[in-house]
Write a protein that holds these residues in place. Structure first.
Motif, short mmCIF file in Angstrom:
data_model
loop_
_atom_site.label_atom_id
_atom_site.label_comp_id
_atom_site.label_asym_id
_atom_site.label_seq_id
_atom_site.Cartn_x
_atom_site.Cartn_y
_atom_site.Cartn_z
N LEU A 1 16.10 57.81 13.37
CA LEU A 1 16.55 57.43 12.03
C LEU A 1 16.63 55.91 11.89
O LEU A 1 16.24 55.35 10.87
N LEU A 2 17.13 55.23 12.93
CA LEU A 2 17.18 53.77 12.90
C LEU A 2 15.76 53.18 12.86
O LEU A 2 15.50 52.21 12.14
N ALA A 3 14.85 53.79 13.62
CA ALA A 3 13.46 53.32 13.59
C ALA A 3 12.85 53.52 12.20
O ALA A 3 12.09 52.68 11.72
N SER A 4 13.20 54.64 11.56
CA SER A 4 12.68 54.90 10.22
C SER A 4 13.22 53.88 9.21
O SER A 4 12.47 53.36 8.38
N ILE A 5 14.52 53.58 9.31
CA ILE A 5 15.11 52.58 8.40
C ILE A 5 14.46 51.22 8.63
O ILE A 5 14.13 50.49 7.67
N TRP A 6 14.27 50.85 9.89
CA TRP A 6 13.63 49.58 10.23
C TRP A 6 12.20 49.54 9.68
O TRP A 6 11.76 48.53 9.12
N THR A 7 11.50 50.66 9.83
CA THR A 7 10.13 50.74 9.33
C THR A 7 10.06 50.53 7.83
O THR A 7 9.23 49.75 7.32
N TRP A 8 10.94 51.21 7.09
CA TRP A 8 10.92 51.06 5.64
C TRP A 8 11.31 49.65 5.21
O TRP A 8 10.80 49.13 4.21
N GLY A 9 12.22 49.03 5.96
CA GLY A 9 12.56 47.64 5.66
C GLY A 9 11.35 46.73 5.82
O GLY A 9 11.10 45.85 4.97
N ILE A 10 10.59 46.93 6.90
CA ILE A 10 9.38 46.13 7.11
C ILE A 10 8.35 46.42 6.02
O ILE A 10 7.69 45.50 5.52
N ILE A 11 8.21 47.68 5.65
CA ILE A 11 7.23 48.05 4.63
C ILE A 11 7.52 47.35 3.31
O ILE A 11 6.64 46.72 2.71
N PHE A 12 8.76 47.43 2.84
CA PHE A 12 9.10 46.81 1.55
C PHE A 12 8.99 45.28 1.64
O PHE A 12 8.47 44.64 0.72
N GLY A 13 9.47 44.71 2.75
CA GLY A 13 9.39 43.26 2.89
C GLY A 13 7.97 42.76 2.98
O GLY A 13 7.61 41.75 2.36
N PHE A 14 7.13 43.47 3.74
CA PHE A 14 5.75 43.03 3.92
C PHE A 14 4.95 43.21 2.63
O PHE A 14 4.11 42.37 2.30
#
Length: 235
Positions: free
Chosen positions: A33-46
């Motif tokens: 779940l933490l990896a998923s949250i981190w992934t979505w943060g990177i996706i939106f930021g990138f």
């Protein structure tokens, strides 16, 4: 044969499956779940960063090609926070160094300009793609982490069968449901990461191609100035 099944829908809710899971499976779920949250943060930021770079690069290029004087344009736009502006600044800096003396080595200047701007393009692309390795890692590893949770949960279910000496689904089903839920979370983290990685890699390739085209065009412009009797450097 009748099986004593718990048909309460609440037992299949994500929260219930997490609370009923073994400690190891809980750790796996939390990590995913933490990896998923981190992934979505990177996706939106990138995505926001790529969009800003594209808009800024379009405006910068239009201003550059419409500018009557490179000197004036460099003083006004040379320090813009854009990859294309830094490639432009690298070319101007090398041009100044190469034409500072009275005698200008035309071929050497052309080679140094190409090298300086090419290195700047490579550096900008390296910085831009820095976090894509996180998406690639999550996309590759998350399914296997989820599978580890699944295997552990199934082993726990078999241990429950042995302890209770019963093959009833009421004994096996909870552990299997928790195990499969871990796999589902792993896929939930991995699928967006893989899609975003492929999409952003394509976007970075387009940015790189755009920077290279601009560098080639600017190199051609400066090469024409080298053909003049007295090359003049942008100030």
């Amino acid at each position: 044969m009748n099986f004593a099944l718990n048909t309460d829908p609440s037992t299949l809710s994500p929260i219930a499956l997490f609370l009923q899971a073994d400690l190891v499976v809980k750790v796996v779920m939390i990590g995913l779940l933490l990896a998923s949250i981190w992934t979505w943060g990177i996706i939106f930021g990138f995505a926001a960063r790529i969009s800003r770079i594209r808009r800024g690069s379009t405006k910068f290029e239009q201003g550059f090609w419409d500018a009557p004087d490179i000197d004036v344009f460099f003083r006004s736009q040379g320090d813009a926070d854009l990859p294309i502006a830094r490639v432009f600044a690298a070319g101007v800096a090398e041009w100044r160094r190469s034409t500072a003396s009275g005698t200008v080595d035309r071929e050497g200047t052309r080679e140094r300009l190409a090298t300086a701007m090419g290195s700047s393009v490579a550096n900008e692309i390296d910085q831009l793609s820095d976090r894509l390795n996180i998406l690639a890692t999550v996309g590759a590893v998350a399914p296997f982490v989820g599978l580890f949770g699944t295997v552990w949960g199934i082993m726990r279910s078999f241990a429950g069968i042995a302890a209770q000496q019963s093959t009833s689904l009421a004994v096996v089903a909870p552990g299997i449901a928790e195990a499969l839920f871990a796999t589902a979370i792993g896929l939930f983290a991995a699928i967006p990461a893989v899609i975003a990685y492929n999409r952003f890699s394509h976007g970075i390739n387009r940015v790189e191609a755009r920077l290279n085209r601009f560098a080639d065009g600017f190199h051609t412009t400066l090469s024409r100035q080298l053909e003049a009797p007295a090359p003049r450097a942008p100030r």
